[in-house]
Every structure is written in structure tokens, then in C-alpha cells.
Design an enzyme around this catalytic site. Structure first.
Site, mmCIF file in Angstrom:
data_model
loop_
_atom_site.group_PDB
_atom_site.id
_atom_site.type_symbol
_atom_site.label_atom_id
_atom_site.label_comp_id
_atom_site.label_asym_id
_atom_site.label_seq_id
_atom_site.Cartn_x
_atom_site.Cartn_y
_atom_site.Cartn_z
ATOM 1 N N ALA A 170 -30.155 129.073 -1.502
ATOM 2 C CA ALA A 170 -28.959 129.087 -0.644
ATOM 3 C C ALA A 170 -29.091 130.046 0.538
ATOM 4 O O ALA A 170 -28.468 129.833 1.589
ATOM 5 C CB ALA A 170 -27.734 129.446 -1.477
ATOM 6 N N ASN A 208 -39.040 129.838 -1.661
ATOM 7 C CA ASN A 208 -37.891 128.946 -1.661
ATOM 8 C C ASN A 208 -36.667 129.860 -1.591
ATOM 9 O O ASN A 208 -36.245 130.412 -2.607
ATOM 10 C CB ASN A 208 -37.843 128.081 -2.923
ATOM 11 C CG ASN A 208 -36.658 127.110 -2.875
ATOM 12 O OD1 ASN A 208 -35.767 127.234 -2.021
ATOM 13 N ND2 ASN A 208 -36.641 126.147 -3.790
ATOM 14 N N HIS A 246 -38.683 123.609 -0.411
ATOM 15 C CA HIS A 246 -37.433 123.203 -1.063
ATOM 16 C C HIS A 246 -37.705 122.010 -1.958
ATOM 17 O O HIS A 246 -38.476 121.113 -1.588
ATOM 18 C CB HIS A 246 -36.378 122.796 -0.032
ATOM 19 C CG HIS A 246 -36.002 123.905 0.885
ATOM 20 N ND1 HIS A 246 -35.171 124.927 0.506
ATOM 21 C CD2 HIS A 246 -36.378 124.177 2.165
ATOM 22 C CE1 HIS A 246 -35.038 125.771 1.513
ATOM 23 N NE2 HIS A 246 -35.779 125.350 2.525
ATOM 24 N N LEU A 247 -37.045 121.991 -3.086
ATOM 25 C CA LEU A 247 -37.144 120.846 -3.986
ATOM 26 C C LEU A 247 -36.513 119.614 -3.336
ATOM 27 O O LEU A 247 -37.069 118.512 -3.354
ATOM 28 C CB LEU A 247 -36.425 121.153 -5.306
ATOM 29 C CG LEU A 247 -37.050 122.284 -6.134
ATOM 30 C CD1 LEU A 247 -36.022 122.894 -7.068
ATOM 31 C CD2 LEU A 247 -38.237 121.760 -6.924
ATOM 32 N N SER A 248 -35.319 119.802 -2.793
ATOM 33 C CA SER A 248 -34.569 118.677 -2.232
ATOM 34 C C SER A 248 -34.810 118.584 -0.731
ATOM 35 O O SER A 248 -35.298 119.536 -0.107
ATOM 36 C CB SER A 248 -33.071 118.872 -2.514
ATOM 37 O OG SER A 248 -32.590 120.028 -1.844
ATOM 38 N N ARG A 299 -29.408 122.968 -14.081
ATOM 39 C CA ARG A 299 -28.607 123.034 -12.860
ATOM 40 C C ARG A 299 -28.698 121.724 -12.077
ATOM 41 O O ARG A 299 -29.768 121.340 -11.620
ATOM 42 C CB ARG A 299 -29.156 124.170 -11.987
ATOM 43 C CG ARG A 299 -28.510 124.254 -10.639
ATOM 44 C CD ARG A 299 -29.287 125.175 -9.715
ATOM 45 N NE ARG A 299 -28.639 125.215 -8.421
ATOM 46 C CZ ARG A 299 -29.231 125.602 -7.298
ATOM 47 N NH1 ARG A 299 -30.492 126.000 -7.314
ATOM 48 N NH2 ARG A 299 -28.574 125.598 -6.180
ATOM 49 N N PRO A 357 -31.928 132.494 -5.170
ATOM 50 C CA PRO A 357 -30.815 132.455 -6.127
ATOM 51 C C PRO A 357 -30.619 131.099 -6.817
ATOM 52 O O PRO A 357 -30.771 130.053 -6.189
ATOM 53 C CB PRO A 357 -29.597 132.801 -5.268
ATOM 54 C CG PRO A 357 -30.017 132.562 -3.863
ATOM 55 C CD PRO A 357 -31.492 132.837 -3.816
ATOM 56 N N ASN A 358 -30.280 131.202 -8.076
ATOM 57 C CA ASN A 358 -29.942 130.067 -8.949
ATOM 58 C C ASN A 358 -31.130 129.200 -9.357
ATOM 59 O O ASN A 358 -30.979 128.273 -10.139
ATOM 60 C CB ASN A 358 -28.851 129.170 -8.310
ATOM 61 C CG ASN A 358 -27.558 129.931 -8.114
ATOM 62 O OD1 ASN A 358 -27.036 130.513 -9.062
ATOM 63 N ND2 ASN A 358 -27.041 129.959 -6.903
ATOM 64 N N HIS A 394 -29.798 129.063 4.355
ATOM 65 C CA HIS A 394 -28.800 128.642 5.339
ATOM 66 C C HIS A 394 -27.967 129.799 5.873
ATOM 67 O O HIS A 394 -27.154 129.605 6.763
ATOM 68 C CB HIS A 394 -27.874 127.599 4.684
ATOM 69 C CG HIS A 394 -28.614 126.618 3.816
ATOM 70 N ND1 HIS A 394 -29.517 125.718 4.339
ATOM 71 C CD2 HIS A 394 -28.639 126.429 2.468
ATOM 72 C CE1 HIS A 394 -30.040 125.013 3.343
ATOM 73 N NE2 HIS A 394 -29.535 125.423 2.202
ATOM 74 N N ARG A 406 -28.683 116.189 2.907
ATOM 75 C CA ARG A 406 -27.589 116.671 2.063
ATOM 76 C C ARG A 406 -26.390 117.122 2.910
ATOM 77 O O ARG A 406 -26.256 116.696 4.047
ATOM 78 C CB ARG A 406 -28.123 117.776 1.138
ATOM 79 C CG ARG A 406 -29.244 117.278 0.210
ATOM 80 C CD ARG A 406 -29.704 118.340 -0.753
ATOM 81 N NE ARG A 406 -28.623 118.757 -1.630
ATOM 82 C CZ ARG A 406 -28.668 119.845 -2.406
ATOM 83 N NH1 ARG A 406 -29.753 120.604 -2.401
ATOM 84 N NH2 ARG A 406 -27.662 120.163 -3.176
ATOM 85 N N ASP A 445 -35.337 138.055 9.155
ATOM 86 C CA ASP A 445 -35.857 139.238 9.846
ATOM 87 C C ASP A 445 -36.994 139.888 9.064
ATOM 88 O O ASP A 445 -37.971 140.362 9.646
ATOM 89 C CB ASP A 445 -34.735 140.271 10.057
ATOM 90 C CG ASP A 445 -33.799 139.891 11.207
ATOM 91 O OD1 ASP A 445 -34.084 138.912 11.909
ATOM 92 O OD2 ASP A 445 -32.774 140.590 11.371
ATOM 93 N N ARG A 481 -26.143 122.520 4.702
ATOM 94 C CA ARG A 481 -27.550 122.757 4.283
ATOM 95 C C ARG A 481 -28.548 122.305 5.338
ATOM 96 O O ARG A 481 -29.747 122.503 5.184
ATOM 97 C CB ARG A 481 -27.851 121.977 2.997
ATOM 98 C CG ARG A 481 -27.142 122.493 1.787
ATOM 99 C CD ARG A 481 -27.622 121.773 0.543
ATOM 100 N NE ARG A 481 -26.587 121.784 -0.459
ATOM 101 C CZ ARG A 481 -26.366 122.795 -1.298
ATOM 102 N NH1 ARG A 481 -27.140 123.848 -1.284
ATOM 103 N NH2 ARG A 481 -25.382 122.733 -2.168
ATOM 104 N N GLU A 522 -42.295 127.925 3.666
ATOM 105 C CA GLU A 522 -40.974 127.688 3.060
ATOM 106 C C GLU A 522 -41.021 126.377 2.285
ATOM 107 O O GLU A 522 -41.587 125.399 2.780
ATOM 108 C CB GLU A 522 -39.945 127.585 4.201
ATOM 109 C CG GLU A 522 -38.545 127.189 3.773
ATOM 110 C CD GLU A 522 -37.671 126.802 4.988
ATOM 111 O OE1 GLU A 522 -38.204 126.645 6.109
ATOM 112 O OE2 GLU A 522 -36.466 126.635 4.785
HETATM 113 C C1 DQA Z 1 -32.872 124.402 -2.346
HETATM 114 C C2 DQA Z 1 -31.861 123.793 -1.368
HETATM 115 C C3 DQA Z 1 -30.743 124.773 -1.065
HETATM 116 O O1 DQA Z 1 -29.800 124.180 -0.171
HETATM 117 C C4 DQA Z 1 -30.013 125.162 -2.325
HETATM 118 O O2 DQA Z 1 -29.031 126.136 -2.046
HETATM 119 C C5 DQA Z 1 -30.914 125.592 -3.425
HETATM 120 C C6 DQA Z 1 -32.185 124.904 -3.605
HETATM 121 C C7 DQA Z 1 -33.949 123.391 -2.786
HETATM 122 O O3 DQA Z 1 -34.976 123.829 -3.293
HETATM 123 O O4 DQA Z 1 -33.763 122.172 -2.642
HETATM 124 O O5 DQA Z 1 -30.571 126.468 -4.215
HETATM 125 O O6 DQA Z 1 -33.541 125.482 -1.716
#
Ligand code: DQA
Length: 144
Positions: free
Chosen positions: A77, A74, A100-102, A18, A10-11, A80, A107, A87, A111, A98
Site C-alpha cells: 500500500a 513490493n 507487485h502481485l496484482s 488475504r 504492509p499486509n 501509492h 484496479r 526518497d 492504486r 519494484e
Molecule cells: C500490491 C498492490 C497494492 O496496491 C496493495 O496495497 C498491496 C499489494 C501487490 O502486490 O499487488 O498490498 O503491492
């Protein structure tokens, strides 16, 4: 030729505008172009999906078994919160990486827990778009 399912949670469709101070200015389209370059170099085939819906991501993972050799995800959100995605990955016979960008561990406290990491083959995080490219290379190495 290895077949990889890429799932953006998501997002992530809003990357570029963003929270650029956290995620940079790169768009999802540009990340996908970078992933396709890695795939071309490594002779892999990608199917790329983005969803803002947990159940849809569960369905994608559930249907992946016969069509793919591995999953790069990825979960955004849902990392978490989602027992359902964890599952689905557990139930899948496919290896998952898995990304993640950050760096989620530097953080907010909420998270700093991933429900996904324990069921992933490995996790790459904190390197911006490079997390995806390194994750894809690692996944391809793993299944070769
Ligand atoms: C994320 C880190 C998550 O905590 C966050 O909700 C995201 C992006 C990342 O790629 O850093 O949407 O997965």
C-alpha cells in the site's frame, strides 16, 4: 556473490488468506522459498524482510548501502502514498526493482499511481508470485 535485500511491505505477511481472489492462495513463506530457489540458481545471497511500518522500511533501505548490491521491493500500500520510501530509494546508491502481485493499473483508481516506479530501475507487476521471481532475475542481470 551478489547480495540482494528483499522488502515486503504492509499486509503481505497475510498472503494466503488475504483477499485470495486478488492475490491468490500462495503464502509469503512460499514466495520466499521461490525467491531462494531463484537465488540459488543465480548464485545470489538474499536477506528477506517484511514490515508493516513505513519508518522501518525507510531504515532498512537507508542501512542497505554497504551490505547489499540491490533491492527488490513490493512496497504494497505504501506504493501509492509513501514519499518517505521513494526518497529513501532515491537517496540510496543501490538499484531497486519494484514488484507487485496484482496489476495495479487494472484496479481501483487510487492504486493506479506508484510513487516508487519513477525511482525504480524497473517494475514487474500482474504476474502473481512470478512478478517477484522475474523481478529478482532482472535485478541480478542488471548488476552483473
Ligand atoms: C500490491 C498492490 C497494492 O496496491 C496493495 O496495497 C498491496 C499489494 C501487490 O502486490 O499487488 O498490498 O503491492
Amino acid at each position: 556473490m551478489k547480495r540482494i535485500l528483499i522488502i515486503h511491505g504492509p499486509n503481505l505477511d497475510r498472503l494466503g488468506t488475504r483477499e485470495p481472489q486478488v492475490y491468490g492462495k500462495i503464502t509469503l513463506k512460499e514466495i520466499n522459498a521461490g525467491l531462494k530457489k531463484v537465488a540459488a540458481k543465480e548464485k545470489a545471497r538474499l536477506v528477506i524482510a517484511q514490515s508493516n511500518h513505513e519508518g522501518e522500511i525507510v531504515d532498512l533501505i537507508g542501512k542497505a548501502a554497504e551490505k547489499f548490491d540491490g533491492i527488490l521491493i513490493n512496497p504494497a500500500a505504501y506504493t501509492h502514498t509513501s514519499v518517505a520510501i521513494r526518497d529513501a530509494l532515491c537517496a540510496s546508491s543501490l538499484p531497486a526493482v519494484e514488484v507487485h502481485l496484482s496489476n495495479i493499473y487494472s484496479r481501483e483508481e487510487f492504486r493506479q499511481k506508484s510513487l516508487i516506479s519513477p525511482v525504480a530501475k524497473g517494475t514487474v507487476l500482474g504476474f502473481g508470485p512470478k512478478s517477484y521471481y522475474l523481478g529478482l532475475e532482472a535485478l541480478l542481470d542488471l548488476i552483473r
